[in-house]
Each structure stands twice: as C-alpha cells, then as structure tokens.
Design a protein around this motif. Structure first.
Motif, mmCIF file in Angstrom:
data_model
loop_
_atom_site.group_PDB
_atom_site.id
_atom_site.type_symbol
_atom_site.label_atom_id
_atom_site.label_comp_id
_atom_site.label_asym_id
_atom_site.label_seq_id
_atom_site.Cartn_x
_atom_site.Cartn_y
_atom_site.Cartn_z
ATOM 1 N N MET A 115 49.034 -20.337 -45.194
ATOM 2 C CA MET A 115 49.513 -21.455 -44.615
ATOM 3 C C MET A 115 49.916 -22.557 -45.659
ATOM 4 O O MET A 115 50.908 -23.265 -45.577
ATOM 5 C CB MET A 115 48.144 -22.375 -44.075
ATOM 6 N N MET A 116 49.325 -22.292 -46.904
ATOM 7 C CA MET A 116 49.785 -23.345 -48.239
ATOM 8 C C MET A 116 50.867 -22.977 -48.492
ATOM 9 O O MET A 116 51.764 -23.772 -49.210
ATOM 10 C CB MET A 116 48.814 -23.148 -48.845
ATOM 11 N N ALA A 117 51.567 -21.814 -48.286
ATOM 12 C CA ALA A 117 52.773 -21.192 -48.585
ATOM 13 C C ALA A 117 54.129 -21.933 -48.151
ATOM 14 O O ALA A 117 54.920 -22.054 -48.386
ATOM 15 C CB ALA A 117 53.195 -19.723 -48.398
ATOM 16 N N ALA A 118 53.448 -22.525 -47.169
ATOM 17 C CA ALA A 118 54.633 -23.428 -46.129
ATOM 18 C C ALA A 118 54.915 -24.716 -46.947
ATOM 19 O O ALA A 118 56.057 -25.470 -46.659
ATOM 20 C CB ALA A 118 54.346 -23.695 -44.872
ATOM 21 N N ILE A 119 54.137 -25.117 -48.030
ATOM 22 C CA ILE A 119 54.082 -26.414 -48.316
ATOM 23 C C ILE A 119 54.177 -26.535 -49.956
ATOM 24 O O ILE A 119 54.679 -27.477 -50.657
ATOM 25 C CB ILE A 119 53.144 -27.307 -48.031
ATOM 26 N N CYS A 120 53.981 -25.358 -50.607
ATOM 27 C CA CYS A 120 54.089 -25.457 -51.929
ATOM 28 C C CYS A 120 54.064 -23.884 -52.550
ATOM 29 O O CYS A 120 53.612 -23.017 -51.990
ATOM 30 C CB CYS A 120 52.947 -26.059 -52.938
ATOM 31 N N PRO A 121 54.610 -23.652 -53.944
ATOM 32 C CA PRO A 121 54.696 -22.348 -54.131
ATOM 33 C C PRO A 121 53.146 -21.845 -54.160
ATOM 34 O O PRO A 121 52.232 -22.330 -54.822
ATOM 35 C CB PRO A 121 55.327 -22.484 -55.648
ATOM 36 N N VAL B 75 36.250 -17.565 -35.602
ATOM 37 C CA VAL B 75 35.447 -16.543 -34.836
ATOM 38 C C VAL B 75 34.793 -17.479 -33.680
ATOM 39 O O VAL B 75 34.297 -17.156 -32.658
ATOM 40 C CB VAL B 75 34.303 -15.827 -35.366
ATOM 41 N N ARG B 76 34.607 -18.825 -34.012
ATOM 42 C CA ARG B 76 34.098 -19.811 -33.150
ATOM 43 C C ARG B 76 35.005 -20.477 -32.483
ATOM 44 O O ARG B 76 34.825 -21.024 -31.394
ATOM 45 C CB ARG B 76 32.763 -20.466 -34.019
ATOM 46 N N PHE B 77 36.020 -21.235 -33.239
ATOM 47 C CA PHE B 77 37.177 -21.852 -32.917
ATOM 48 C C PHE B 77 38.519 -21.309 -33.190
ATOM 49 O O PHE B 77 38.560 -21.103 -34.510
ATOM 50 C CB PHE B 77 37.130 -23.397 -33.576
ATOM 51 N N ALA B 78 39.492 -21.169 -31.994
ATOM 52 C CA ALA B 78 40.809 -20.988 -32.754
ATOM 53 C C ALA B 78 41.669 -22.262 -33.129
ATOM 54 O O ALA B 78 41.265 -23.130 -32.583
ATOM 55 C CB ALA B 78 41.606 -20.002 -31.610
ATOM 56 N N PRO B 79 42.447 -21.922 -33.977
ATOM 57 C CA PRO B 79 42.997 -20.758 -34.562
ATOM 58 C C PRO B 79 42.301 -20.374 -35.749
ATOM 59 O O PRO B 79 41.464 -21.475 -36.248
ATOM 60 C CB PRO B 79 44.444 -21.321 -34.863
ATOM 61 N N ASP B 80 42.334 -19.471 -36.324
ATOM 62 C CA ASP B 80 41.874 -19.054 -37.741
ATOM 63 C C ASP B 80 42.690 -19.774 -38.725
ATOM 64 O O ASP B 80 43.740 -20.503 -38.339
ATOM 65 C CB ASP B 80 41.597 -17.682 -38.071
ATOM 66 N N MET B 81 42.424 -19.982 -39.891
ATOM 67 C CA MET B 81 43.007 -20.662 -40.758
ATOM 68 C C MET B 81 43.128 -22.072 -40.599
ATOM 69 O O MET B 81 44.221 -22.781 -40.916
ATOM 70 C CB MET B 81 44.271 -19.883 -41.284
ATOM 71 N N MET B 82 42.186 -22.567 -39.758
ATOM 72 C CA MET B 82 42.326 -23.805 -39.183
ATOM 73 C C MET B 82 42.680 -25.008 -40.103
ATOM 74 O O MET B 82 43.366 -25.971 -39.883
ATOM 75 C CB MET B 82 40.976 -24.249 -38.373
ATOM 76 N N GLY B 83 41.806 -25.120 -41.121
ATOM 77 C CA GLY B 83 41.982 -26.193 -42.227
ATOM 78 C C GLY B 83 43.152 -26.273 -42.917
ATOM 79 O O GLY B 83 43.773 -27.133 -42.965
ATOM 80 N N SER B 84 43.509 -25.100 -43.353
ATOM 81 C CA SER B 84 44.931 -25.107 -44.230
ATOM 82 C C SER B 84 46.031 -25.086 -43.206
ATOM 83 O O SER B 84 47.132 -25.857 -43.478
ATOM 84 C CB SER B 84 44.894 -23.579 -45.075
ATOM 85 N N HIS B 85 45.901 -24.848 -42.006
ATOM 86 C CA HIS B 85 46.993 -24.913 -41.003
ATOM 87 C C HIS B 85 47.283 -26.338 -40.854
ATOM 88 O O HIS B 85 48.487 -26.885 -40.644
ATOM 89 C CB HIS B 85 46.606 -24.166 -39.689
ATOM 90 N N ALA B 86 46.073 -27.071 -40.819
ATOM 91 C CA ALA B 86 46.153 -28.653 -40.672
ATOM 92 C C ALA B 86 46.600 -29.097 -41.793
ATOM 93 O O ALA B 86 47.119 -30.261 -41.824
ATOM 94 C CB ALA B 86 44.822 -29.243 -40.307
ATOM 95 N N PHE B 87 46.212 -28.840 -42.689
ATOM 96 C CA PHE B 87 46.383 -29.291 -44.234
ATOM 97 C C PHE B 87 48.032 -29.366 -44.410
ATOM 98 O O PHE B 87 48.683 -30.436 -44.816
ATOM 99 C CB PHE B 87 45.964 -28.587 -45.343
ATOM 100 N N ALA B 88 48.684 -28.044 -44.057
ATOM 101 C CA ALA B 88 50.015 -28.021 -44.284
ATOM 102 C C ALA B 88 50.837 -28.523 -43.019
ATOM 103 O O ALA B 88 52.057 -28.362 -42.991
ATOM 104 C CB ALA B 88 50.508 -26.524 -44.228
ATOM 105 N N LYS B 89 50.138 -29.205 -42.084
ATOM 106 C CA LYS B 89 50.624 -29.894 -41.112
ATOM 107 C C LYS B 89 51.646 -29.028 -40.270
ATOM 108 O O LYS B 89 52.755 -29.374 -39.743
ATOM 109 C CB LYS B 89 51.573 -31.182 -41.431
ATOM 110 N N LEU B 90 51.000 -27.754 -39.772
ATOM 111 C CA LEU B 90 51.787 -26.744 -39.132
ATOM 112 C C LEU B 90 51.779 -26.753 -37.661
ATOM 113 O O LEU B 90 52.342 -26.210 -36.720
ATOM 114 C CB LEU B 90 51.560 -25.215 -39.701
ATOM 115 N N GLY B 91 50.855 -27.637 -37.095
ATOM 116 C CA GLY B 91 50.382 -27.703 -35.769
ATOM 117 C C GLY B 91 50.108 -29.329 -35.466
ATOM 118 O O GLY B 91 50.285 -30.103 -36.154
ATOM 119 N N ASP B 92 49.554 -29.306 -34.046
ATOM 120 C CA ASP B 92 49.617 -30.492 -33.451
ATOM 121 C C ASP B 92 47.778 -30.809 -33.788
ATOM 122 O O ASP B 92 47.115 -30.000 -33.063
ATOM 123 C CB ASP B 92 49.815 -30.587 -31.948
#
Ligand code: GLV
Ligand code: MN
Ligand code: MN
Length: 410
Positions: free
Chosen positions: A362-368, A129-146
């Motif tokens: 997001m985590m589903a992209a890197i592990c079960p 709600v303050r910074f996009a994208p949402d799920m930011m930390g897990s998105h970065a953890f899973a290395k899904l973006g720049d």
C-alpha cells in the motif's frame, strides 16, 4: 560505515510481545482491535515514548513515532503490524515493528543523528481476519479507499462491532488525519512466510514485488429440507453446490503450470445440522497471482462456473468483492539499497517476489518502497509453529538499520 543493532535487546523484546496473546508454545493470537492488540499497542506506545519518539495516532488507529532529523523534511518510514491471524505466529508483523524500535534505540545509543527524520509505524489490522480489507491501516494511510466505509466495516463474527467502534473501545481512534505526514520512502522488514530462502540457504530476500490478491465472499441460498425424505432431484442443496464450487476452485490452481493460488479458508452452512439439507452456504475465496491477467482470468472462470451451476440447480447467489489488490512493483533504487546493505553485512541475498500481502504494497502507492525478507523455518506461517531463527532476525534488523540509514542520507 556499517552499524549493528543490539540483538539481545531485540530478541528479548520479541519474546516480551509474544507473551501478549500467547497461543501454544511459541505462537500468538492477537487479533486486530482486540484486548490483546490494545495491550501490545499500550506497551509499544510506552516504548516509543521512552525511546524519545513523538507519538501520534491517526483516524484508523495507525501508531506513528517520529524521530527528528537534522533537516526538517519528509521522514523515511519503517514498520509493519502487531496484529496476528487466529492461532498465528510471533514473528509475522511484529518483527518489522520491533526491529524498527530497535533501530531507533540503536541510533539513540550510538548518538547518531540522521539527515532526514525517521517515522516508525504500527499499522492497524494488516491481517484482515476480523475486519476486511486486510492491510487496512496502510490502505487508509495511502488514501487508497473511502475511509468512512472502512471505518464502518463490521467484524465477520459480530455485525455490532465495527472498526470505528472497536478503535474507540480500545482507545486508539486517533485525531491525526490518515496520510497527514508525507513520507520520503518506506521500508518493511518481514519474515518470508514461505520456503524459498531456507531452501536456497539464503540469508536475506530483497523483495521486488507483491503478488495480487482478490478476496470474494459467496453466499449460496437454497432451501432447508429433510435429509431423509427429500428426493435428491427436488433438493435445493446449498451445501452440495458449495462443495462442487470449492472443488472447481481448488482444481484450477492444481493444473500443471498454473500461476494462480486459490484458497477457500472459511465455510459456513446454515442451519448446520446433520439431518437438514443446508439452505445457505457461505464461503470465502482468496485468489492470488503475480500476474494480474492470470488473477483476473481465474476469477472470471470461477464466476462463470458458479453462475452455470446455480442456473442448473435453482439456487440464488450473493457475491461480495472484499478485496481487489493488483500486483505491486517496488522501487528499484530502494531494492538496490536493501541488496547492497545485505552485501556489505556479509549476508547472502536474493531478489524475490512476496507471496503474502504486506503494508508495504500500500505504501508503494505514495512513496518509494521495498521490503526485506528473512527465512521462515520449513516455510511455515499463519500457524503457531511459525519460526525464524535468532541469527536471521539479527541479520534482518541489521539490513533494515543500514538500508534505512542509506535512505535517510540519500
Ligand atoms: C497477509 O498476511 C496475507 O494474507 O497475505
Ligand atoms: Mn504480516
Ligand atoms: Mn500475516
């Protein structure tokens, strides 16, 4: 063998965190990377260390506490987020993090060693709600973006404040590389935030998938002019155009049988004065569906309508894609483990999709990965009145504990 958490300790801890950013009687406002987020993180860090976890913070501010296993292998991860939306509830996110901490404390109390290590994670800025994208930390953890562009993401209400500068300001810009720890699996306990479990009288949801989410920001540029003297035919009224578009967007998901959910949650006119034709109208679209095709088609129809309208009315458009997350399917074997842990604990359980976005997708992209849902009273969430009953919190934490133990030993 079945294990049980210490429910009184869990409930007291949830109450304790609910005081950090308290809003209304039982609500919480703890926006990502704010002073309140910093306070909650500081407390969480202290509690993790006290529980014997080795704590690290990564470049996006995710906090990770590690409990060693008998084997030196990839850990089973659990967790969620401590940030909230504006005027939010005390349960959304915090339940998964604090039940995770309670799980660790329970293992310590009962001298339980697990085969695999366990990683407890508080993800940064799940809400978005303050910074996009949402799920930011897990998105970065899973290395899904720049990562660099995510760190440059500016606050909606202050272009000077970026994720990077705010992480540094609150002291949570960590040294660890995002995703440096490979994970065995991931499990997230969360409140349902919808009415299904309560309506069916079911204790636990075994979450099989998360629906897709598209966020788009539209800015319509017209011309400011006098509200009394400008003939209607000569106006370039960005506000009126925005209203027509919002009606179209809302109607699209109100058609009988529609599987598309649309929300316009923010709107901003400029100059925002009673007697000036608005020269700029900015609004956001949150579109969701369990079916990617439905989501894509809905988005297409909206964009076609907007383009047609703007051509007719001589207005200009800026369109920014903030989030494009496809629906995510969870791991069938992990969903089975959740269901069987619930069964063994004597809880009724139902397989279901998630309407809300979650770090687990997001985590589903890197592990079960899978999720555990507990009921929300009246299905209310993203609201200070959000409530989950004590017995349901206890059930959810016990399912988390036993499903996690099954994962660490499989
Ligand atoms: C996260 O809370 C979402 O917007 O679904
Ligand atoms: Mn959440
Ligand atoms: Mn939320």
């Amino acid at each position: 063998m079945l294990r049980k958490i210490n429910s009184q300790r869990l409930l007291e801890n949830i109450e304790r965190y609910a005081q950090i950013g308290k809003a209304g009687k039982i609500g919480v406002e703890r926006i990502a990377l704010s002073r309140e987020d910093q306070q909650a993180r500081d407390l969480f860090k202290t509690q993790m260390i006290k529980a014997g976890l080795v704590v690290s913070v990564d470049e996006i501010g995710n906090m990770i506490g590690l409990r060693p296993g008998i084997q030196n292998v990839a850990p089973v991860a659990i967790g969620s987020h401590l940030d909230t939306v504006y005027q939010g509830g005390r349960f959304d996110g915090a339940v998964g993090v604090l039940a995770g901490l309670e799980l660790i404390q329970t293992l310590n109390d009962q001298n339980i060693e697990t085969q695999k290590p366990i990683a407890l994670i508080n993800f940064t800025n799940e809400e978005g709600v303050r910074f996009a994208p949402d799920m930011m930390g897990s998105h970065a953890f899973a290395k899904l973006g720049d990562l660099a562009s995510i760190l440059e993401s500016a606050a909606y209400d202050n272009q000077e404040q970026t994720v990077d500068s705010e992480l540094q300001r609150i002291g949570y810009k960590g040294a660890m590389k995002c995703g440096a720890i490979a994970l065995d699996s991931f499990l997230e306990l969360h409140i349902e935030q919808g009415p299904v479990l309560e309506m069916k009288g079911t204790n636990i949801g075994a979450v099989e998938m998360v629906q897709g989410i598209y966020w788009t920001k539209y800015t319509i540029q017209g011309q400011a002019n006098h509200a009394g003297t400008t003939p209607i035919a000569l106006r370039k009224d960005a506000g009126y155009a925005a209203a027509q578009i919002m009606k179209f967007i809302g109607d699209l998901s109100r058609v009988e049988g529609s599987r598309l959910l649309t929300t316009v949650g923010t709107v901003e006119f400029k100059p925002n004065a009673i007697n000036i034709v608005p020269d700029s109208a900015r609004f956001t679209l949150d579109a969701r569906s369990v079916d990617l095709e439905v989501l894509q088609n809905g988005q297409l129809q909206i964009d076609e309508f907007i383009n047609g309208l703007l051509i007719q009315s001589d207005l200009r458009l800026k369109r920014e894609e903030m989030v494009r997350f496809a629906p995510v399917q969870f791991d069938a074997a992990v969903v089975d483990l959740v269901e069987s842990a619930a069964d063994r604990l004597g809880c009724s359980v139902k397989r279901m999709p998630s309407g809300a976005g979650h770090d687990a997708q997001m985590m589903a992209a890197i592990c079960p990965t899978a999720m555990i849902f507990v009921p929300s009273v009246n299905g209310v969430s993203h609201n200070v009145a959000e409530l989950t009953l004590d017995a349901d919190l206890e059930n959810g934490a016990n399912v988390l504990l036993n499903a996690c133990l099954a994962l660490t030993n499989r």
